[in-house]
Design a protein around this motif. Structure first.
Motif, short mmCIF file in Angstrom:
data_model
loop_
_atom_site.label_atom_id
_atom_site.label_comp_id
_atom_site.label_asym_id
_atom_site.label_seq_id
_atom_site.Cartn_x
_atom_site.Cartn_y
_atom_site.Cartn_z
N THR A 221 0.86 -1.18 0.00
CA THR A 221 0.00 0.00 0.00
C THR A 221 0.90 1.23 0.00
O THR A 221 2.13 1.11 -0.13
CB THR A 221 -0.94 0.00 1.22
N LEU A 222 0.31 2.41 0.12
CA LEU A 222 1.08 3.67 0.09
C LEU A 222 0.85 4.46 1.36
O LEU A 222 -0.28 4.61 1.82
CB LEU A 222 0.66 4.51 -1.12
N ALA A 223 1.95 4.94 1.94
CA ALA A 223 1.89 5.78 3.14
C ALA A 223 1.85 7.24 2.74
O ALA A 223 2.33 7.63 1.67
CB ALA A 223 3.09 5.50 4.03
N GLY A 224 1.28 8.08 3.58
CA GLY A 224 1.15 9.50 3.31
C GLY A 224 2.37 10.29 3.77
O GLY A 224 3.10 9.86 4.67
N PHE A 225 2.56 11.45 3.17
CA PHE A 225 3.65 12.35 3.56
C PHE A 225 3.06 13.40 4.49
O PHE A 225 2.23 14.21 4.08
CB PHE A 225 4.28 13.01 2.33
N ASP A 226 3.47 13.39 5.75
CA ASP A 226 2.84 14.24 6.77
C ASP A 226 3.82 15.21 7.42
O ASP A 226 3.60 15.67 8.54
CB ASP A 226 2.21 13.36 7.86
N VAL A 227 4.90 15.55 6.71
CA VAL A 227 5.96 16.40 7.29
C VAL A 227 5.95 17.76 6.61
O VAL A 227 5.90 17.84 5.37
CB VAL A 227 7.33 15.73 7.11
N PRO A 228 6.00 18.87 7.37
CA PRO A 228 6.08 20.20 6.76
C PRO A 228 7.33 20.31 5.89
O PRO A 228 8.40 19.82 6.25
CB PRO A 228 6.15 21.15 7.96
N ILE A 229 7.20 20.94 4.74
CA ILE A 229 8.31 21.03 3.80
C ILE A 229 8.29 22.38 3.10
O ILE A 229 7.27 23.06 3.08
CB ILE A 229 8.24 19.86 2.78
N SER A 230 9.41 22.76 2.50
CA SER A 230 9.50 24.06 1.83
C SER A 230 10.01 23.86 0.40
O SER A 230 10.31 22.74 -0.03
CB SER A 230 10.43 25.00 2.60
N SER A 231 10.13 24.96 -0.35
CA SER A 231 10.59 24.94 -1.74
C SER A 231 11.92 24.20 -1.85
O SER A 231 12.77 24.33 -0.95
CB SER A 231 10.75 26.39 -2.22
N PRO A 232 12.13 23.41 -2.91
CA PRO A 232 11.33 23.31 -4.14
C PRO A 232 10.20 22.28 -4.07
O PRO A 232 9.69 21.85 -5.12
CB PRO A 232 12.36 22.88 -5.18
N TYR A 233 9.82 21.89 -2.87
CA TYR A 233 8.80 20.85 -2.73
C TYR A 233 7.43 21.44 -2.42
O TYR A 233 7.29 22.56 -1.94
CB TYR A 233 9.18 19.87 -1.61
N SER A 234 6.41 20.62 -2.67
CA SER A 234 5.05 20.93 -2.26
C SER A 234 4.41 19.60 -1.87
O SER A 234 5.00 18.54 -2.06
CB SER A 234 4.26 21.60 -3.39
N VAL A 235 3.21 19.65 -1.30
CA VAL A 235 2.50 18.42 -0.93
C VAL A 235 1.16 18.41 -1.67
O VAL A 235 0.39 19.37 -1.58
CB VAL A 235 2.28 18.33 0.59
N ARG A 236 0.91 17.33 -2.40
CA ARG A 236 -0.32 17.20 -3.19
C ARG A 236 -0.86 15.78 -3.04
O ARG A 236 -0.11 14.84 -2.78
CB ARG A 236 -0.03 17.45 -4.68
N PRO A 237 -2.17 15.60 -3.21
CA PRO A 237 -2.75 14.26 -3.08
C PRO A 237 -2.68 13.47 -4.38
O PRO A 237 -2.69 14.03 -5.47
CB PRO A 237 -4.21 14.55 -2.71
N TYR A 238 -2.59 12.16 -4.25
CA TYR A 238 -2.75 11.28 -5.39
C TYR A 238 -3.61 10.08 -5.02
O TYR A 238 -3.84 9.80 -3.84
CB TYR A 238 -1.43 10.86 -6.03
N THR A 239 -4.08 9.36 -6.05
CA THR A 239 -4.98 8.23 -5.85
C THR A 239 -4.50 7.04 -6.69
O THR A 239 -4.08 7.22 -7.84
CB THR A 239 -6.41 8.61 -6.26
N TYR A 240 -4.57 5.84 -6.09
CA TYR A 240 -4.30 4.60 -6.82
C TYR A 240 -5.44 3.64 -6.49
O TYR A 240 -5.43 2.95 -5.46
CB TYR A 240 -2.94 4.01 -6.43
N LYS A 241 -6.41 3.61 -7.39
CA LYS A 241 -7.61 2.82 -7.17
C LYS A 241 -7.29 1.34 -7.02
O LYS A 241 -7.94 0.62 -6.24
CB LYS A 241 -8.58 3.04 -8.32
N ASN A 242 -6.29 0.85 -7.75
CA ASN A 242 -5.96 -0.58 -7.71
C ASN A 242 -5.50 -1.03 -6.32
O ASN A 242 -5.63 -2.20 -5.96
CB ASN A 242 -4.87 -0.91 -8.73
N LEU A 243 -4.99 -0.10 -5.50
CA LEU A 243 -4.55 -0.42 -4.15
C LEU A 243 -5.55 0.06 -3.10
O LEU A 243 -5.29 -0.07 -1.89
CB LEU A 243 -3.17 0.18 -3.88
N GLY A 244 -6.64 0.66 -3.55
CA GLY A 244 -7.61 1.20 -2.60
C GLY A 244 -7.08 2.42 -1.86
O GLY A 244 -7.47 2.70 -0.73
N VAL A 245 -6.20 3.18 -2.52
CA VAL A 245 -5.58 4.37 -1.93
C VAL A 245 -6.19 5.61 -2.58
O VAL A 245 -6.06 5.79 -3.79
CB VAL A 245 -4.05 4.34 -2.13
N TYR A 246 -6.81 6.46 -1.78
CA TYR A 246 -7.50 7.64 -2.32
C TYR A 246 -7.05 8.92 -1.61
O TYR A 246 -7.04 8.99 -0.38
CB TYR A 246 -9.01 7.48 -2.17
#
Length: 316
Positions: A221-246
């Motif tokens: 499965t996939l774990a979430g990224f829950d750590v504050p971060i700065s440039s050049p990074y950002s945090v965005r959601p993704y989905t993988y239906k085949n793994l039941g990850v939304y």
């Protein structure tokens, strides 16, 4: 207008010459146009390149240089084995610190983002506690890794560009993770399933081809990224239906198309490639092309790096 016509004529002659040189069973003709550093054949960056060739209708003199990915593209550009290439912004900034050739690269266009995929065991890890009385087997417990912050001190498998990205993140976070560098996603995923690694880190655009091919009963499965971060990074959601990850939160970093600095004819080649991107963006977004194009609102999206201006460099 005259300049554009001249560039088009130059491109047309170059492509025709290259095509005329091809014969069945003969070695590939030398590249007479722009050598484009991509990545492994059939994967993320290479698929974007294939889309460019399709929308150009073979009018652009482009040759693909397959590499191991974004990090390797920077080295390939530095040693002049490629003229332009697709790279992530974090690797560009870091590698430029120790390589003047990389520091001189210029951004031609802002592209889609790469995402840090944190692959973990869906069933959890079975961990054994301290031995009782020094000799008896300790109690066991099952641990499920669901977010980045749970990986402090953990062994992790790193693939490709993640080998640099995760090390840089770890320096900032102070997690002291234990790195296992591997050559492929398949090996990394197997290390998670065997319990040798608590997580596998892999960097790719969405959707990640290797992850979309995982079966629902793969045990991953996939774990979430829950750590504050700065440039050049950002945090965005993704989905993988085949793994039941939304809508899992993921670390994202901007990809950019970069070029080496030129003083001669290749300036016109790069300028024409940039014009073609602008002209065909709607087709790339609407047609049967990679989903990464749909992320792009403008090739001029702000990036903290010098831009390609389409003009020769002034000689000192």
């Amino acid at each position: 207008m005259k300049t554009r016509v001249m560039i088009s004529l130059m491109f047309g002659l170059t492509v025709s010459a290259a095509q005329a040189a091809k014969m069945d069973g003969a070695p590939a003709a030398p590249c007479e146009g722009l050598k484009v550093a991509t990545g492994p054949a059939g994967k993320g960056y290479s698929k974007l390149y294939a889309d460019l060739v399709r929308v150009s209708k073979n009018t652009m003199p482009l040759c693909e240089v397959n590499t191991e990915g974004g990090l390797d593209n920077l080295t390939t550009l530095s040693i002049k084995k490629a003229d332009v290439g697709i790279v992530p912004m974090d690797a560009l900034k870091k590698m430029a610190e120790g390589d003047a050739n990389i520091a001189s690269l210029m951004v031609v266009a802002a592209l889609n983002s790469n995402y840090l995929h944190i692959v973990t065991s869906a069933n959890g890890l079975i961990l054994e506690g301290p031995k009782k009385y020094g000799v008896l087997k300790g109690d066991t417990r099952t641990v499920r890794i669901t977010r980045m912050s749970e990986l402090r001190g953990a062994p992790v498998a790193l693939v490709g560009s993640a080998q640099l990205m995760v090390r840089q993140l770890d320096k900032v976070l102070g997690y002291n993770m234990r790195y296992i560098d591997v050559d492929s996603d398949a090996i990394a995923f197997q290390k998670v399933l065997s319990g040798e690694a608590y997580a596998a880190f892999s960097v790719a655009g969405w959707p990640h081809g290797q992850i979309t091919r995982l079966a629902p009963n793969s045990g991953l499965t996939l774990a979430g990224f829950d750590v504050p971060i700065s440039s050049p990074y950002s945090v965005r959601p993704y989905t993988y239906k085949n793994l039941g990850v939304y809508n899992v939160q993921a670390l994202a970093v901007q990809n950019v198309l970069v070029t080496r600095p030129f003083n001669g004819a290749k300036i016109g080649y790069v300028a024409a490639l940039r014009q073609m991107l602008e002209r065909e963006l709607l087709e790339l977004k609407d047609g049967d092309f990679e989903p990464g194009w749909n992320e792009i609102k403008s090739f001029e999206s702000k990036v903290e790096w010098p831009r390609f201006a389409g003009l020769p460099l002034k000689k000192k």
